[in-house]
Write an enzyme that holds these catalytic residues in place. Structure first.
Site, PDB file in Angstrom:
ATOM      1  N   TYR A  70       0.830  -1.215   0.000  1.00 52.67           N
ATOM      2  CA  TYR A  70       0.000   0.000   0.000  1.00 52.67           C
ATOM      3  C   TYR A  70       0.860   1.261   0.000  1.00 52.67           C
ATOM      4  O   TYR A  70       0.486   2.273  -0.620  1.00 52.67           O
ATOM      5  CB  TYR A  70      -1.030  -0.043   1.140  1.00 52.67           C
ATOM      6  CG  TYR A  70      -2.164  -0.953   0.742  1.00 52.67           C
ATOM      7  CD1 TYR A  70      -3.173  -0.507  -0.102  1.00 52.67           C
ATOM      8  CD2 TYR A  70      -2.180  -2.294   1.122  1.00 52.67           C
ATOM      9  CE1 TYR A  70      -4.185  -1.356  -0.528  1.00 52.67           C
ATOM     10  CE2 TYR A  70      -3.186  -3.151   0.692  1.00 52.67           C
ATOM     11  CZ  TYR A  70      -4.181  -2.678  -0.127  1.00 52.67           C
ATOM     12  OH  TYR A  70      -5.178  -3.513  -0.584  1.00 52.67           O
ATOM     13  N   ASP A 111      -7.737   5.936  -5.193  1.00 56.51           N
ATOM     14  CA  ASP A 111      -6.628   6.823  -5.567  1.00 56.51           C
ATOM     15  C   ASP A 111      -6.885   8.314  -5.297  1.00 56.51           C
ATOM     16  O   ASP A 111      -5.980   9.145  -5.470  1.00 56.51           O
ATOM     17  CB  ASP A 111      -6.252   6.626  -7.047  1.00 56.51           C
ATOM     18  CG  ASP A 111      -7.430   6.845  -8.014  1.00 56.51           C
ATOM     19  OD1 ASP A 111      -8.364   7.598  -7.678  1.00 56.51           O
ATOM     20  OD2 ASP A 111      -7.406   6.258  -9.115  1.00 56.51           O
ATOM     21  N   HIS A 126     -14.587   1.565  -1.509  1.00 57.76           N
ATOM     22  CA  HIS A 126     -13.513   0.688  -1.007  1.00 57.76           C
ATOM     23  C   HIS A 126     -12.461   1.441  -0.194  1.00 57.76           C
ATOM     24  O   HIS A 126     -11.364   0.932   0.012  1.00 57.76           O
ATOM     25  CB  HIS A 126     -12.862  -0.055  -2.182  1.00 57.76           C
ATOM     26  CG  HIS A 126     -13.802  -0.976  -2.899  1.00 57.76           C
ATOM     27  ND1 HIS A 126     -13.607  -1.442  -4.173  1.00 57.76           N
ATOM     28  CD2 HIS A 126     -14.987  -1.527  -2.488  1.00 57.76           C
ATOM     29  CE1 HIS A 126     -14.609  -2.237  -4.535  1.00 57.76           C
ATOM     30  NE2 HIS A 126     -15.463  -2.284  -3.534  1.00 57.76           N
ATOM     31  N   THR A 216     -14.914   0.005 -15.309  1.00 63.15           N
ATOM     32  CA  THR A 216     -14.917  -1.095 -14.330  1.00 63.15           C
ATOM     33  C   THR A 216     -15.245  -2.410 -15.024  1.00 63.15           C
ATOM     34  O   THR A 216     -16.080  -2.448 -15.938  1.00 63.15           O
ATOM     35  CB  THR A 216     -15.885  -0.841 -13.148  1.00 63.15           C
ATOM     36  OG1 THR A 216     -15.895  -2.007 -12.315  1.00 63.15           O
ATOM     37  CG2 THR A 216     -17.294  -0.527 -13.585  1.00 63.15           C
ATOM     38  N   SER A 217     -14.576  -3.475 -14.564  1.00 70.30           N
ATOM     39  CA  SER A 217     -14.828  -4.798 -15.137  1.00 70.30           C
ATOM     40  C   SER A 217     -16.138  -5.374 -14.600  1.00 70.30           C
ATOM     41  O   SER A 217     -16.593  -6.412 -15.070  1.00 70.30           O
ATOM     42  CB  SER A 217     -13.666  -5.740 -14.805  1.00 70.30           C
ATOM     43  OG  SER A 217     -13.449  -5.780 -13.405  1.00 70.30           O
TER      44      SER A 217
HETATM   45  C1  BV8 Z   1     -18.356  -7.900   0.777  1.00 74.64           C
HETATM   46  C2  BV8 Z   1      -9.647  -2.270  -2.501  1.00 74.64           C
HETATM   47  C3  BV8 Z   1     -19.742  -8.898   2.461  1.00 74.64           C
HETATM   48  C4  BV8 Z   1      -8.386  -3.084  -2.452  1.00 74.64           C
HETATM   49  C5  BV8 Z   1     -11.210  -3.785  -3.521  1.00 74.64           C
HETATM   50  C6  BV8 Z   1     -21.280 -11.968  -4.386  1.00 74.64           C
HETATM   51  C7  BV8 Z   1     -20.962 -12.795  -5.438  1.00 74.64           C
HETATM   52  C8  BV8 Z   1     -19.647 -13.210  -5.642  1.00 74.64           C
HETATM   53  C9  BV8 Z   1     -18.640 -12.800  -4.790  1.00 74.64           C
HETATM   54  C10 BV8 Z   1     -18.952 -11.983  -3.743  1.00 74.64           C
HETATM   55  C11 BV8 Z   1     -20.258 -11.584  -3.557  1.00 74.64           C
HETATM   56  N1  BV8 Z   1     -20.279 -10.766  -2.473  1.00 74.64           N
HETATM   57  C12 BV8 Z   1     -19.042 -10.652  -1.981  1.00 74.64           C
HETATM   58  C13 BV8 Z   1     -18.204 -11.385  -2.732  1.00 74.64           C
HETATM   59  C14 BV8 Z   1     -16.760 -11.485  -2.475  1.00 74.64           C
HETATM   60  C15 BV8 Z   1     -15.984 -10.303  -2.985  1.00 74.64           C
HETATM   61  C16 BV8 Z   1     -16.088 -10.268  -4.514  1.00 74.64           C
HETATM   62  O1  BV8 Z   1     -16.871  -9.581  -5.098  1.00 74.64           O
HETATM   63  N2  BV8 Z   1     -15.258 -11.035  -5.153  1.00 74.64           N
HETATM   64  C17 BV8 Z   1     -15.247 -11.053  -6.615  1.00 74.64           C
HETATM   65  C18 BV8 Z   1     -13.804 -11.035  -7.095  1.00 74.64           C
HETATM   66  C19 BV8 Z   1     -16.076 -12.204  -7.104  1.00 74.64           C
HETATM   67  N3  BV8 Z   1     -16.454  -9.047  -2.433  1.00 74.64           N
HETATM   68  C20 BV8 Z   1     -16.072  -8.635  -1.229  1.00 74.64           C
HETATM   69  O2  BV8 Z   1     -15.341  -9.311  -0.523  1.00 74.64           O
HETATM   70  C21 BV8 Z   1     -16.611  -7.302  -0.758  1.00 74.64           C
HETATM   71  N4  BV8 Z   1     -17.136  -7.401   0.551  1.00 74.64           N
HETATM   72  O3  BV8 Z   1     -19.092  -8.224  -0.124  1.00 74.64           O
HETATM   73  O4  BV8 Z   1     -18.671  -8.002   2.104  1.00 74.64           O
HETATM   74  C22 BV8 Z   1     -19.140 -10.273   2.553  1.00 74.64           C
HETATM   75  C23 BV8 Z   1     -18.174 -10.514   3.510  1.00 74.64           C
HETATM   76  C24 BV8 Z   1     -17.648 -11.811   3.609  1.00 74.64           C
HETATM   77  C25 BV8 Z   1     -18.071 -12.820   2.741  1.00 74.64           C
HETATM   78  C26 BV8 Z   1     -19.025 -12.536   1.769  1.00 74.64           C
HETATM   79  C27 BV8 Z   1     -19.578 -11.239   1.691  1.00 74.64           C
HETATM   80  C28 BV8 Z   1     -15.451  -6.299  -0.658  1.00 74.64           C
HETATM   81  C29 BV8 Z   1     -14.868  -6.017  -2.024  1.00 74.64           C
HETATM   82  C30 BV8 Z   1     -13.823  -4.953  -1.931  1.00 74.64           C
HETATM   83  C31 BV8 Z   1     -12.489  -5.478  -2.367  1.00 74.64           C
HETATM   84  N5  BV8 Z   1     -11.539  -4.381  -2.440  1.00 74.64           N
HETATM   85  N6  BV8 Z   1     -10.498  -2.657  -3.543  1.00 74.64           N
HETATM   86  C32 BV8 Z   1      -7.293  -2.362  -3.151  1.00 74.64           C
HETATM   87  O5  BV8 Z   1      -7.533  -1.559  -4.041  1.00 74.64           O
HETATM   88  O6  BV8 Z   1      -6.159  -2.647  -2.765  1.00 74.64           O
HETATM   89  S1  BV8 Z   1     -11.809  -4.409  -4.993  1.00 74.64           S
HETATM   90  C33 BV8 Z   1     -10.709  -4.622  -6.329  1.00 74.64           C
HETATM   91  O7  BV8 Z   1     -11.517  -4.674  -7.490  1.00 74.64           O
HETATM   92  C34 BV8 Z   1      -9.898  -3.574  -6.780  1.00 74.64           C
HETATM   93  O8  BV8 Z   1      -9.046  -3.232  -5.779  1.00 74.64           O
HETATM   94  C35 BV8 Z   1     -10.873  -2.543  -7.353  1.00 74.64           C
HETATM   95  O9  BV8 Z   1     -11.201  -1.611  -6.389  1.00 74.64           O
HETATM   96  C36 BV8 Z   1     -12.066  -3.394  -7.675  1.00 74.64           C
HETATM   97  C37 BV8 Z   1     -12.796  -3.212  -8.863  1.00 74.64           C
HETATM   98  O10 BV8 Z   1     -12.007  -3.416  -9.981  1.00 74.64           O
HETATM   99  P1  BV8 Z   1     -12.186  -2.423 -11.189  1.00 74.64           P
HETATM  100  O11 BV8 Z   1     -12.134  -1.067 -10.671  1.00 74.64           O
HETATM  101  O12 BV8 Z   1     -13.367  -2.819 -11.961  1.00 74.64           O
HETATM  102  O13 BV8 Z   1     -10.815  -2.692 -11.982  1.00 74.64           O
HETATM  103  P2  BV8 Z   1     -10.478  -3.835 -13.029  1.00 74.64           P
HETATM  104  O14 BV8 Z   1      -9.021  -3.844 -13.228  1.00 74.64           O
HETATM  105  O15 BV8 Z   1     -11.112  -5.111 -12.674  1.00 74.64           O
HETATM  106  O16 BV8 Z   1     -11.183  -3.375 -14.379  1.00 74.64           O
HETATM  107  C38 BV8 Z   1     -10.756  -2.236 -15.075  1.00 74.64           C
HETATM  108  C39 BV8 Z   1     -11.741  -1.969 -16.182  1.00 74.64           C
HETATM  109  O17 BV8 Z   1     -11.390  -0.772 -16.821  1.00 74.64           O
HETATM  110  C40 BV8 Z   1     -11.752  -3.067 -17.255  1.00 74.64           C
HETATM  111  O18 BV8 Z   1     -13.099  -3.360 -17.604  1.00 74.64           O
HETATM  112  C41 BV8 Z   1     -11.024  -2.411 -18.464  1.00 74.64           C
HETATM  113  O19 BV8 Z   1     -11.505  -2.886 -19.701  1.00 74.64           O
HETATM  114  C42 BV8 Z   1     -11.357  -0.959 -18.230  1.00 74.64           C
HETATM  115  N7  BV8 Z   1     -10.390  -0.007 -18.763  1.00 74.64           N
HETATM  116  C43 BV8 Z   1      -9.032  -0.099 -18.783  1.00 74.64           C
HETATM  117  N8  BV8 Z   1      -8.478   1.017 -19.287  1.00 74.64           N
HETATM  118  C44 BV8 Z   1      -9.514   1.835 -19.606  1.00 74.64           C
HETATM  119  C45 BV8 Z   1     -10.728   1.192 -19.284  1.00 74.64           C
HETATM  120  N9  BV8 Z   1     -11.929   1.751 -19.490  1.00 74.64           N
HETATM  121  C46 BV8 Z   1     -11.947   2.999 -20.020  1.00 74.64           C
HETATM  122  N10 BV8 Z   1     -10.825   3.701 -20.332  1.00 74.64           N
HETATM  123  C47 BV8 Z   1      -9.592   3.138 -20.169  1.00 74.64           C
HETATM  124  N11 BV8 Z   1      -8.481   3.839 -20.501  1.00 74.64           N
END
Ligand code: BV8
Ligand code: ZN
Length: 275
Positions: A70, A111, A126, A216-217
């Site tokens: 971090y 950020d 987050h 966002t993805s």
């Molecule tokens: C919770 C901080 C209750 C960390 C982050 C339901 C179903 C399935 C799974 C779950 C569910 N509920 C909960 C879960 C588990 C989990 C989860 O969702 N897992 C996923 C992977 C399936 N969720 C949690 O744990 C959440 N808590 O629900 O609490 C609970 C508790 C216990 C048990 C169950 C439930 C907490 C989630 C928070 C995690 N922390 N951030 C850090 O930053 O260090 S999330 C992490 O993904 C990242 O850090 C980021 O913040 C986040 C989102 O990602 P994106 O921002 O979308 O980034 P990504 O790279 O994926 O995508 C980028 C996109 O941009 C792409 O689409 C790309 O094409 C596009 N792009 C690229 N360049 C450009 C562009 N677009 C336009 N212009 C460009 N130039």
């Protein structure tokens, strides 16, 4: 289901009549500021295993490693600037406010670039790289110091192969009030989002009549369900992304391309339409 539209004129006419706009953002909006995303090419979660760095279990097992990660990201983001997409949103918010309308940014990003671009009232789902929390007394405070503590000065990114950490626990950031170990004020995987932030989010989603979902993805919950939920309620939702996502098919509009180009284009046209 019909394909999402890429008709900018149609989107602009929606923008003209909307009164409560929500903008949901993810890492892609900051990509052109030079901040790595998580899941795309060069993404952090491609290089590092999220469970070793972004979970409460990871921090309990190795707080020095998590702090190095971090600290590195704090330093990277401090050296970057908001881009044209962040700025266009901030300008649009100001303009809408003068017309008695509102635009609320709800971001997954940690950020602070929306704040730095001048957007007010940003909901950070987050947390933030620049907030810290005491693991003992739970006090939360802002910290923009570079480095956050002397022991982390000049540390680069952790080595993804070894994930070694050299800093002693006592040299990591500590609470100024009780002396307890401090941690990043970030919502890690498996942690609940702040209920106050979630309540506020729900209120804005409930009254929203137009939504932009940018860079966002749409895979991390609960944020991933917001745009599809709005679309299911009949709210027009426009996705701005360089590629299609799992949410695209459920949304009304998809504008392909880098956000720093597509977002100002969409919002600037709105301004000139109004004159
Ligand atoms: C919770 C901080 C209750 C960390 C982050 C339901 C179903 C399935 C799974 C779950 C569910 N509920 C909960 C879960 C588990 C989990 C989860 O969702 N897992 C996923 C992977 C399936 N969720 C949690 O744990 C959440 N808590 O629900 O609490 C609970 C508790 C216990 C048990 C169950 C439930 C907490 C989630 C928070 C995690 N922390 N951030 C850090 O930053 O260090 S999330 C992490 O993904 C990242 O850090 C980021 O913040 C986040 C989102 O990602 P994106 O921002 O979308 O980034 P990504 O790279 O994926 O995508 C980028 C996109 O941009 C792409 O689409 C790309 O094409 C596009 N792009 C690229 N360049 C450009 C562009 N677009 C336009 N212009 C460009 N130039
Ligand atoms: Zn404390």
């Amino acid at each position: 289901m019909s394909r999402p539209s890429s008709d900018l004129a149609s989107f602009r006419s929606r923008l003209k009549t909307a009164r409560h706009i929500v903008v949901l953002t993810g890492a892609g909006i900051s990509a052109e500021s030079g901040i790595p995303t998580f899941r795309g090419a060069g993404g952090l979660w491609r290089k590092y295993e999220a469970t070793r760095l972004a979970t409460p279990q990871a921090f309990a097992a190795n707080p020095a490693l998590v702090w190095e990660f971090y600290h590195y990201r704090r330093e990277v983001c401090l050296s970057k600037e908001p881009n044209d997409a962040h700025r266009a949103i901030a300008e649009c918010q100001k303009r809408l406010a003068s017309e008695g309308k509102d635009l609320t940014v709800i971001t997954q990003n940690v950020d602070d670039l929306h704040h730095r671009a001048g957007t007010t009232g940003v909901l950070q789902l987050h947390g933030s790289l620049y907030r810290v929390r005491c693991t003992s007394c739970k006090k939360v405070w802002d910290d923009r110091n570079s480095p956050i503590c002397e022991a982390l000065a000049d540390k680069g990114a952790p080595d993804p192969d070894t994930l070694d950490a050299e800093v002693a626990k006592e040299d990591l950031p500590h609470c100024p009030t009780c002396g307890g170990l401090a941690r990043p004020h970030i919502v890690w995987f498996g942690e609940n989002l702040d209920p106050k932030v979630l309540d506020a989010t729900q209120r804005y989603l409930d009254e929203c009549d137009l939504c932009l979902v940018i860079g966002t993805s749409s895979v991390v919950y609960p944020a991933a369900m917001f745009a599809p939920m709005l679309a299911a309620r009949g709210v027009p939702v426009a996705e701005f992304n360089i590629e299609e996502t799992g949410a695209t098919a459920a949304l009304g509009y998809h504008f392909a391309g880098p956000a720093a180009k597509t977002v100002p284009e969409a919002l600037k046209a709105f301004e000139s339409n109004e004159q």
